[in-house]
Scaffold this motif. Structure first.
Motif, PDB file in Angstrom:
ATOM      1  N   GLY A 101       0.826  -1.202   0.000  1.00  0.00           N
ATOM      2  CA  GLY A 101       0.000   0.000   0.000  1.00  0.00           C
ATOM      3  C   GLY A 101       0.857   1.247   0.000  1.00  0.00           C
ATOM      4  N   MET A 103       0.330   5.693   0.411  1.00  0.00           N
ATOM      5  CA  MET A 103      -0.582   6.811   0.649  1.00  0.00           C
ATOM      6  C   MET A 103      -0.255   7.926  -0.331  1.00  0.00           C
ATOM      7  SD  MET A 103      -1.547   8.887   4.105  1.00  0.00           S
ATOM      8  CE  MET A 103      -2.099   7.404   4.887  1.00  0.00           C
ATOM      9  N   GLN A 108      -5.401   9.329   0.258  1.00  0.00           N
ATOM     10  CA  GLN A 108      -5.981   8.044  -0.126  1.00  0.00           C
ATOM     11  C   GLN A 108      -4.904   6.956  -0.125  1.00  0.00           C
ATOM     12  OE1 GLN A 108      -9.118   7.295  -0.771  1.00  0.00           O
ATOM     13  NE2 GLN A 108      -9.987   9.342  -0.766  1.00  0.00           N
ATOM     14  N   VAL A 109      -5.260   5.797   0.357  1.00  0.00           N
ATOM     15  CA  VAL A 109      -4.348   4.663   0.347  1.00  0.00           C
ATOM     16  C   VAL A 109      -4.674   3.809  -0.872  1.00  0.00           C
ATOM     17  CG1 VAL A 109      -3.598   2.578   1.539  1.00  0.00           C
ATOM     18  CG2 VAL A 109      -4.088   4.642   2.841  1.00  0.00           C
ATOM     19  N   THR A 110      -3.646   3.509  -1.635  1.00  0.00           N
ATOM     20  CA  THR A 110      -3.801   2.663  -2.815  1.00  0.00           C
ATOM     21  C   THR A 110      -3.136   1.321  -2.532  1.00  0.00           C
ATOM     22  OG1 THR A 110      -3.690   4.611  -4.225  1.00  0.00           O
ATOM     23  CG2 THR A 110      -3.349   2.472  -5.285  1.00  0.00           C
TER      24      THR A 110
END
Length: 131
Positions: A101, A103, A108-110
């Motif tokens: 992951g 940020m 937003q965390v992808t």
């Protein structure tokens, strides 16, 4: 002009090499082996083990990328590396999903999920088993 063409050729070759899937190798044997010929049949054992005695010579792993469209393509990539290492077969071929992951600047965390395939390259102790 001749040097420019040569430089371009080197650049294209480097880009092609970088775009293909990377196979990570962890050597399990300090002894180097002679590579196998390009047409040498590397068998894959996913669930069963070979009946003949063998030595484990390396552990392979590769991320499944857009270049790998089928299981056959993945198997061929691993077979090529196993031949380079002088192996006879690959055992315990399996996959797992690695999740990472990050940020973004917007908070937003992808999540990125990547299938990773791994197996162990073996070399039979008897030449009769390799046939």
């Amino acid at each position: 002009m001749r040097y420019a063409k040569f430089a371009l050729l080197i650049l294209v070759t480097a880009c092609a090499a970088l775009s293909g899937p990377t196979v990570r190798v962890t050597k399990l044997s300090p002894e180097p082996f002679e590579p196998r010929p390009a047409d040498y049949d590397i068998r894959i054992y996913q669930e069963k083990q070979p009946r003949c005695a063998f030595d484990e010579i390396a552990r392979l792993s590769t991320d499944q990328t857009a270049d790998i469209h089928t299981g056959d393509a993945l198997a061929e990539i691993l077979r090529v590396k196993a031949r380079e290492l002088g192996g006879d077969a690959i055992i315990n071929l399996s996959s797992e999903t690695h999740t990472a992951g990050a940020m973004g600047t917007d908070g937003q965390v992808t999540l990125e999920k990547t299938p990773v395939w791994s197996g162990t390259v073996i070399r039979f102790k008897s030449l009769k088993c390799a046939e």
